[in-house]
Design a protein around this motif. Structure first.
Motif, short mmCIF file in Angstrom:
data_model
loop_
_atom_site.label_atom_id
_atom_site.label_comp_id
_atom_site.label_asym_id
_atom_site.label_seq_id
_atom_site.Cartn_x
_atom_site.Cartn_y
_atom_site.Cartn_z
N LEU A 146 12.58 2.84 -22.37
CA LEU A 146 13.13 3.75 -21.38
C LEU A 146 12.12 4.03 -20.28
O LEU A 146 12.43 4.02 -19.10
N PHE A 147 10.88 4.21 -20.71
CA PHE A 147 9.81 4.50 -19.76
C PHE A 147 9.67 3.35 -18.77
O PHE A 147 9.58 3.55 -17.57
N LYS A 148 9.70 2.13 -19.31
CA LYS A 148 9.52 0.95 -18.47
C LYS A 148 10.67 0.84 -17.45
O LYS A 148 10.46 0.65 -16.26
N THR A 149 11.88 1.01 -17.93
CA THR A 149 13.03 0.90 -17.04
C THR A 149 12.98 1.98 -15.96
O THR A 149 13.20 1.70 -14.78
N LEU A 150 12.66 3.19 -16.39
CA LEU A 150 12.61 4.28 -15.42
C LEU A 150 11.53 4.06 -14.38
O LEU A 150 11.71 4.31 -13.19
N GLN A 151 10.41 3.54 -14.87
CA GLN A 151 9.29 3.28 -13.96
C GLN A 151 9.68 2.24 -12.91
O GLN A 151 9.45 2.41 -11.73
N HIS A 157 13.01 2.17 -6.04
CA HIS A 157 13.64 3.14 -5.17
C HIS A 157 12.67 3.64 -4.10
O HIS A 157 13.01 3.73 -2.92
N THR A 158 11.43 3.94 -4.51
CA THR A 158 10.42 4.39 -3.55
C THR A 158 10.20 3.32 -2.49
O THR A 158 10.16 3.59 -1.28
N VAL A 159 10.05 2.09 -2.98
CA VAL A 159 9.78 0.98 -2.06
C VAL A 159 10.96 0.77 -1.11
O VAL A 159 10.78 0.54 0.09
N SER A 160 12.19 0.88 -1.63
CA SER A 160 13.37 0.69 -0.78
C SER A 160 13.42 1.74 0.31
O SER A 160 13.71 1.45 1.46
N THR A 161 13.13 2.98 -0.07
CA THR A 161 13.17 4.06 0.92
C THR A 161 12.11 3.81 1.98
O THR A 161 12.34 4.02 3.18
N GLU A 162 10.95 3.36 1.53
CA GLU A 162 9.86 3.11 2.46
C GLU A 162 10.25 1.99 3.43
O GLU A 162 10.04 2.10 4.63
N LEU A 163 10.86 0.95 2.89
CA LEU A 163 11.28 -0.18 3.74
C LEU A 163 12.31 0.27 4.77
O LEU A 163 12.26 -0.16 5.93
N ASP A 164 13.22 1.15 4.35
CA ASP A 164 14.26 1.62 5.26
C ASP A 164 13.69 2.34 6.47
O ASP A 164 14.35 2.48 7.48
N ASN A 165 12.47 2.82 6.34
CA ASN A 165 11.87 3.55 7.45
C ASN A 165 10.98 2.68 8.33
O ASN A 165 10.30 3.19 9.21
N LEU A 166 10.95 1.39 8.06
CA LEU A 166 10.12 0.51 8.89
C LEU A 166 11.02 -0.22 9.89
O LEU A 166 11.78 -1.10 9.53
N TYR A 167 10.91 0.18 11.13
CA TYR A 167 11.78 -0.41 12.15
C TYR A 167 11.07 -1.52 12.92
O TYR A 167 11.66 -2.21 13.72
N ASP A 168 9.79 -1.64 12.67
CA ASP A 168 9.02 -2.63 13.40
C ASP A 168 8.68 -3.77 12.44
O ASP A 168 8.11 -3.53 11.38
N ASN A 169 9.05 -5.00 12.83
CA ASN A 169 8.79 -6.11 11.91
C ASN A 169 7.31 -6.25 11.57
O ASN A 169 6.96 -6.60 10.45
N SER A 170 6.43 -5.95 12.53
CA SER A 170 5.01 -6.12 12.23
C SER A 170 4.57 -5.14 11.14
O SER A 170 3.71 -5.45 10.33
N ASP A 171 5.21 -3.96 11.08
CA ASP A 171 4.90 -3.02 10.00
C ASP A 171 5.37 -3.57 8.66
O ASP A 171 4.71 -3.43 7.65
#
Ligand SMILES: [Fe+2]
Length: 501
Positions: A146-151, A157-171
């Motif tokens: 469970l721990f592994k799956t949740l992690q 999810h964190t990474v996806s949210t972070e990606l969604d906020n990058l509007y510049d390809n160089s970033d």
């Protein structure tokens, strides 16, 4: 003899059929189906299942309600939610509600089968909670899983949210390797863009001795680019990245946009020296798919954005063409505003707002009649009232364009004054956004130093004195101070045409 009993709850007959086929043929499970949550609950009430797969959007009883009800009736029955890639947020919420895992469409046969296997085992472990000894053991195994799956899901999810906020390809190019290292247990990541038969490295972490540009013909990279699918490259194979033999497995994933491979992400050197597990590959593919989508969205956004900018620019050009005196007023105001912004050290984001918003600030003048706009003499109070509508008209013009929210403030508030005596709202001091206070000084300076139908241009020195005089009444003190230190403020710059591309 089957491996376990699975219930699939989905209103889409294709999903039901496809999952049934995978699970009964490849996984040798006995499969039952239900068309919605209510039927699913009925079946669970009558029969024992080892795992339930459920859609989230269904008529009658939706996936979330169904999940809650199942967890109430059968707390140990694992539930897997079926989700589209774009609705990963829902999957996260479902995990919070007690779902054991999620699978995304399009389904990956291996992932579905291995997930079913894991969850059926989990259910059995829970079923064996009778003896105390086994209880401890079962609980520890379950906790670890469970721990592994949740992690994994929370990192994704964190990474996806972070990606969604990058509007510049160089970033994105820069951050993609850092994110990959967060997501997977590897020490090395390398990201490059394909240019013909060459790979241009854009970012890397931990990879020694790589070259900036790599000719990849005949190598595993060419195989990945041509097949457009990932590859786990075994040790011993030649690596064009550093011209040597590979010592630990490399997971090479193509970044595909519109069916074409535009780049690759290499992940390698796991601390335990092992190869990549199915779960790790799946997670990495998920991530890279998200990166591809983000890059595609950015490209689309840029096209739409630049089309829109060009349209609005033509509109401004039309307005300024009506009045020879205000020709290129908006361009100069933008230039002066950017000089001030630079002097104050504003962020790139704020400068972008000024760059475009400065250009558009008087766009509402398209709604003011020529007879008033071009009138050589003084305006009557009624005419003045009409001119004063231009910030509101401009605001209405750009209102439908959602991503111009900050620029709208420049259009709407550029005639507000620090002392609250401006229009249209009479905002005071800090109620007026800072970028607007910058534009307001630039606008006033250009208006004074340009000829108008009713008066000649004022000399630079006179304009500067008037701006100084307006500190704390019309203008912001800090902005004026910065403006006086710019080349324009010091009178060193001749009026010139600028480009805001
Ligand atoms: Fe204006």
């Amino acid at each position: 003899m089957h491996n376990g009993k699975i219930l699939i709850v989905d209103d889409d007959p294709f999903v039901r059929e496809f999952l049934s086929e995978i699970l009964s043929d490849k996984g040798s499970y006995e499969v039952d189906v239900a068309v919605d949550g209510l039927e699913g609950l009925e079946k669970i009430g009558r029969q024992d299942y080892d795992v339930v797969f459920t859609d989230l959007c269904m008529p009658r009883l939706n996936g979330f309600e169904f999940l809650r009800e199942v967890k109430r009736l059968e707390p140990v029955l694992p539930v897997v939610v079926i989700t589209g890639f774009s609705t990963i947020e829902n999957a996260v919420n479902a995990m919070r509600e007690g779902a054991s895992d999620f699978i995304e469409k399009p389904f990956q046969v291996d992932k579905v089968v291995s997930l079913a296997e894991r969850l059926v085992n989990q259910k059995r472990l829970l079923g064996g909670l009778t003896s105390k000894k086994r209880y401890r053991l079962s609980l520890e195994t379950l906790n670890a899983q469970l721990f592994k799956t949740l992690q994994e899901i929370s990192t994704l999810h964190t990474v996806s949210t972070e990606l969604d906020n990058l509007y510049d390809n160089s970033d994105i190019y820069r951050r993609v390797v850092e994110m990959a290292l967060k997501l997977l247990p590897v020490r090395e990541a390398l990201f490059g863009i394909i240019d013909g038969n060459r790979l241009k490295i854009k970012s890397s972490i931990g990879v020694p001795n790589f070259r900036d540009e790599i000719e990849f013909r005949g190598s595993y990279i060419e195989r990945v680019v041509k097949s457009r699918t990932h590859l786990v490259v075994k040790p011993g194979e030649f690596n064009p990245v550093d011209n040597s033999r590979i010592t630990s497995p490399i997971l090479c994933i193509p970044i595909n946009i519109n069916g074409e491979t535009i780049g690759i992400l290499n992940l390698s050197n796991k601390p335990d020296g092992s190869s990549f597990t199915d779960d790790e590959i799946h997670l990495a593919l998920n991530f890279v798919q998200k990166v591809g989508l983000r890059l595609e969205n950015n490209a689309l956004y840029e096209t739409v954005y630049s089309n829109l900018i060009n349209t609005l620019k033509s509109l401004v050009a039309i307005i300024e063409a009506r009045d020879p005196y205000t020709k290129q007023h908006s361009e100069r105001v933008t230039l002066y505003s950017l000089e001030i912004a630079e002097m104050i050290g504003l962020s790139n984001e704020e400068k972008e707002v000024l760059k475009f918003g400065g250009y558009l600030h008087d766009i509402g003048k398209i709604g003011v009649r020529d007879t008033i706009l071009l009138k050589p003499g003084r305006l009557t109070p009624e005419e003045m009232a009409e001119v004063r509508l231009h910030p509101l008209i401009g605001d209405r013009i750009v209102q439908p364009v959602q991503f111009l929210e900050k620029e709208r403030e420049l259009i709407l508030y550029h005639h507000e004054r620090i002392d609250g005596r401006g229009y249209p709202y009479g905002l005071k001091g800090e109620e007026i956004p800072f970028v607007v206070r910058i534009l307001s000084v630039a606008d006033a300076y250009d208006a004074m130093t340009s000829s108008r139908a009713y008066r000649p241009a004022k000399p630079h020195e006179v304009a500067i004195e008037e701006i100084k005089y307006g500190v704390n009444t019309q203008f912001d003190k800090e902005v004026v101070k910065a403006f006086l230190n710019t080349e324009t403020g010091k009178g060193r710059k001749k009026k010139r045409k600028i480009s805001v591309d």
